[in-house]
Design a protein around this motif. Structure first.
Motif, mmCIF file in Angstrom:
data_model
loop_
_atom_site.group_PDB
_atom_site.id
_atom_site.type_symbol
_atom_site.label_atom_id
_atom_site.label_comp_id
_atom_site.label_asym_id
_atom_site.label_seq_id
_atom_site.Cartn_x
_atom_site.Cartn_y
_atom_site.Cartn_z
ATOM 1 N N ALA A 230 0.831 -1.210 0.000
ATOM 2 C CA ALA A 230 0.000 0.000 0.000
ATOM 3 C C ALA A 230 0.866 1.260 0.000
ATOM 4 O O ALA A 230 0.622 2.197 -0.770
ATOM 5 C CB ALA A 230 -0.940 -0.020 1.204
ATOM 6 N N VAL A 231 1.897 1.257 0.850
ATOM 7 C CA VAL A 231 2.780 2.431 0.922
ATOM 8 C C VAL A 231 3.537 2.609 -0.398
ATOM 9 O O VAL A 231 3.689 3.737 -0.891
ATOM 10 C CB VAL A 231 3.758 2.290 2.111
ATOM 11 N N CYS A 232 3.966 1.502 -1.012
ATOM 12 C CA CYS A 232 4.672 1.589 -2.296
ATOM 13 C C CYS A 232 3.761 2.180 -3.377
ATOM 14 O O CYS A 232 4.191 3.024 -4.171
ATOM 15 C CB CYS A 232 5.148 0.197 -2.735
ATOM 16 N N VAL A 233 2.496 1.721 -3.407
ATOM 17 C CA VAL A 233 1.548 2.211 -4.416
ATOM 18 C C VAL A 233 1.330 3.717 -4.255
ATOM 19 O O VAL A 233 1.368 4.472 -5.239
ATOM 20 C CB VAL A 233 0.209 1.437 -4.306
ATOM 21 N N VAL A 234 1.112 4.150 -3.021
ATOM 22 C CA VAL A 234 0.851 5.575 -2.788
ATOM 23 C C VAL A 234 2.099 6.395 -3.099
ATOM 24 O O VAL A 234 2.014 7.482 -3.697
ATOM 25 C CB VAL A 234 0.380 5.811 -1.332
ATOM 26 N N THR A 235 3.276 5.880 -2.723
ATOM 27 C CA THR A 235 4.521 6.607 -3.006
ATOM 28 C C THR A 235 4.737 6.753 -4.511
ATOM 29 O O THR A 235 5.095 7.842 -4.986
ATOM 30 C CB THR A 235 5.722 5.867 -2.370
ATOM 31 N N ALA A 236 4.506 5.673 -5.253
ATOM 32 C CA ALA A 236 4.679 5.724 -6.707
ATOM 33 C C ALA A 236 3.735 6.744 -7.327
ATOM 34 O O ALA A 236 4.136 7.533 -8.197
ATOM 35 C CB ALA A 236 4.436 4.335 -7.306
ATOM 36 N N ASN A 237 2.496 6.752 -6.869
ATOM 37 C CA ASN A 237 1.526 7.720 -7.394
ATOM 38 C C ASN A 237 1.903 9.146 -7.011
ATOM 39 O O ASN A 237 1.741 10.071 -7.816
ATOM 40 C CB ASN A 237 0.118 7.389 -6.887
ATOM 41 N N PHE A 238 2.403 9.305 -5.791
ATOM 42 C CA PHE A 238 2.829 10.639 -5.341
ATOM 43 C C PHE A 238 3.961 11.162 -6.218
ATOM 44 O O PHE A 238 3.917 12.308 -6.704
ATOM 45 C CB PHE A 238 3.252 10.579 -3.876
ATOM 46 N N VAL A 239 4.971 10.317 -6.455
ATOM 47 C CA VAL A 239 6.126 10.744 -7.259
ATOM 48 C C VAL A 239 5.693 11.059 -8.692
ATOM 49 O O VAL A 239 6.069 12.097 -9.257
ATOM 50 C CB VAL A 239 7.216 9.645 -7.242
ATOM 51 N N TYR A 240 4.850 10.185 -9.252
ATOM 52 C CA TYR A 240 4.411 10.416 -10.632
ATOM 53 C C TYR A 240 3.587 11.704 -10.729
ATOM 54 O O TYR A 240 3.791 12.510 -11.644
ATOM 55 C CB TYR A 240 3.563 9.238 -11.133
ATOM 56 N N THR A 241 2.669 11.902 -9.794
ATOM 57 C CA THR A 241 1.804 13.090 -9.847
ATOM 58 C C THR A 241 2.611 14.357 -9.622
ATOM 59 O O THR A 241 2.378 15.375 -10.280
ATOM 60 C CB THR A 241 0.688 12.982 -8.781
ATOM 61 N N LEU A 242 3.595 14.276 -8.723
ATOM 62 C CA LEU A 242 4.450 15.444 -8.486
ATOM 63 C C LEU A 242 5.243 15.782 -9.745
ATOM 64 O O LEU A 242 5.396 16.950 -10.111
ATOM 65 C CB LEU A 242 5.400 15.144 -7.321
ATOM 66 N N ASN A 243 5.696 14.742 -10.435
ATOM 67 C CA ASN A 243 6.461 14.946 -11.662
ATOM 68 C C ASN A 243 5.572 15.454 -12.800
ATOM 69 O O ASN A 243 5.969 16.308 -13.576
ATOM 70 C CB ASN A 243 7.125 13.621 -12.059
ATOM 71 N N HIS A 244 4.349 14.931 -12.848
ATOM 72 C CA HIS A 244 3.449 15.250 -13.969
ATOM 73 C C HIS A 244 2.726 16.576 -13.775
ATOM 74 O O HIS A 244 2.554 17.341 -14.731
ATOM 75 C CB HIS A 244 2.436 14.111 -14.120
ATOM 76 N N CYS A 245 2.285 16.830 -12.570
ATOM 77 C CA CYS A 245 1.430 18.004 -12.317
ATOM 78 C C CYS A 245 2.137 19.095 -11.516
ATOM 79 O O CYS A 245 1.634 20.216 -11.446
ATOM 80 C CB CYS A 245 0.165 17.602 -11.552
ATOM 81 N N GLY A 246 3.261 18.749 -10.871
ATOM 82 C CA GLY A 246 3.922 19.744 -10.030
ATOM 83 C C GLY A 246 3.139 19.976 -8.747
ATOM 84 O O GLY A 246 2.332 19.137 -8.342
ATOM 85 N N LEU A 247 3.351 21.110 -8.154
ATOM 86 C CA LEU A 247 2.677 21.406 -6.882
ATOM 87 C C LEU A 247 1.323 22.060 -7.088
ATOM 88 O O LEU A 247 0.531 22.188 -6.146
ATOM 89 C CB LEU A 247 3.559 22.329 -6.030
ATOM 90 N N GLY A 248 1.036 22.497 -8.292
ATOM 91 C CA GLY A 248 -0.225 23.183 -8.551
ATOM 92 C C GLY A 248 -1.366 22.223 -8.828
ATOM 93 O O GLY A 248 -1.257 21.013 -8.606
ATOM 94 N N VAL A 249 -2.455 22.773 -9.336
ATOM 95 C CA VAL A 249 -3.614 21.958 -9.693
ATOM 96 C C VAL A 249 -3.315 21.233 -10.993
ATOM 97 O O VAL A 249 -2.832 21.819 -11.948
ATOM 98 C CB VAL A 249 -4.859 22.861 -9.856
ATOM 99 N N CYS A 250 -3.595 19.931 -11.007
ATOM 100 C CA CYS A 250 -3.292 19.121 -12.193
ATOM 101 C C CYS A 250 -4.292 19.471 -13.291
ATOM 102 O O CYS A 250 -5.498 19.369 -13.096
ATOM 103 C CB CYS A 250 -3.382 17.642 -11.841
ATOM 104 N N GLU A 251 -3.767 19.836 -14.435
ATOM 105 C CA GLU A 251 -4.656 20.243 -15.517
ATOM 106 C C GLU A 251 -4.788 19.169 -16.592
ATOM 107 O O GLU A 251 -5.373 19.421 -17.638
ATOM 108 C CB GLU A 251 -4.172 21.552 -16.131
ATOM 109 N N GLY A 252 -4.241 17.984 -16.349
ATOM 110 C CA GLY A 252 -4.433 16.865 -17.254
ATOM 111 C C GLY A 252 -3.603 16.955 -18.530
ATOM 112 O O GLY A 252 -3.039 17.935 -18.863
#
Lengths: 51, 174
Positions: free
Chosen positions: B152-174
């Motif tokens: 569970a922690v690995c899944v959330v960490t992977a999603n966190f890293v990917y989302t941070l890389n993809h969307c940055g700190l702002g609102v994700c605009e897709g």
């Protein structure tokens, strides 16, 4: 913002693992509130989000 | 909490992890960047997982199920919103379908199944017993529970890293 919600869930999971009951609830509720806020922003399109 | 209840909680969490990992593999293989609504659905699934993890660590309590139920409800709302966006004539479905259904339709099905399962658990089980403690620090986890926490922690960490890389700190605009 989305990354922040993932981070908040991650923190809550770590707190659950280390048996911090109330702090983990704080982060879970914070995450759920932020999800609702993000959904509301998306629905109202105030930020002109595209899916 | 007996062994069967622990294992069922772990299996429930691992199933949700499997769904998120599947979506993660999809976005890597098919190079489909997740939309904001897709990310919100994943977050709702993680919220459901948190209820199960609380059960694993502190024992079964009704408030843990309430967290899962509320998360499933939010996730279902988000899924319905995305289905309604693509259901209009002339609109094409978003993403690659699996067995004829889009990922957000499968997500809605999983949220509804989770809601139904929690309703059945709350109806059948005797967790409303007022003599039960609010939570207990005495529960010891077995190896399967540790494995569940790790995944569970690995899944959330992977999603966190990917989302941070993809969307940055702002609102994700897709």
């Amino acid at each position: 913002m989305m990354a922040g919600i993932f981070l908040s869930f991650l923190i809550s999971m770590i707190l659950i693992f280390y048996k911090k009951y109330r702090p983990s609830f704080f982060f879970i509720f914070l995450s759920l509130v932020l999800i609702v806020v993000m959904f509301k922003i998306h629905v109202t399109d105030k930020l002109n989000l595209n899916f | 909490m007996n062994r069967l209840e622990k294992d069922l909680n772990s299996v429930f969490i691992l199933m949700l992890c499997g769904m998120i990992i599947g979506a993660f593999i999809f976005q890597i293989v098919y190079k489909e960047a997740p939309c904001p609504l897709c990310l919100l659905q994943r977050l709702a699934m993680i919220g459901i997982m948190c209820g199960g993890l609380l059960n694993l660590r502190f024992g079964i309590h009704i408030r843990h199920y309430v967290i899962s139920l509320f998360s499933a409800f939010i996730g279902a709302c988000v899924s319905v919103r995305q289905i309604l966006l693509h259901i209009a004539p002339g609109q094409t479905p978003f993403g690659t379908p699996i067995l004829g259904l889009s990922l957000y339709t499968w997500a809605l099905i999983s949220f509804l199944v989770a809601i139904l399962a929690i309703f059945i658990i709350l109806f059948v089980d005797d967790i409303r017993d007022p003599t039960l403690p609010k939570y207990s620090m005495d529960y010891n986890m077995d190896a399967f529970s540790y494995f569940t926490f790790f995944i569970a922690v690995c899944v959330v960490t992977a999603n966190f890293v990917y989302t941070l890389n993809h969307c940055g700190l702002g609102v994700c605009e897709g």
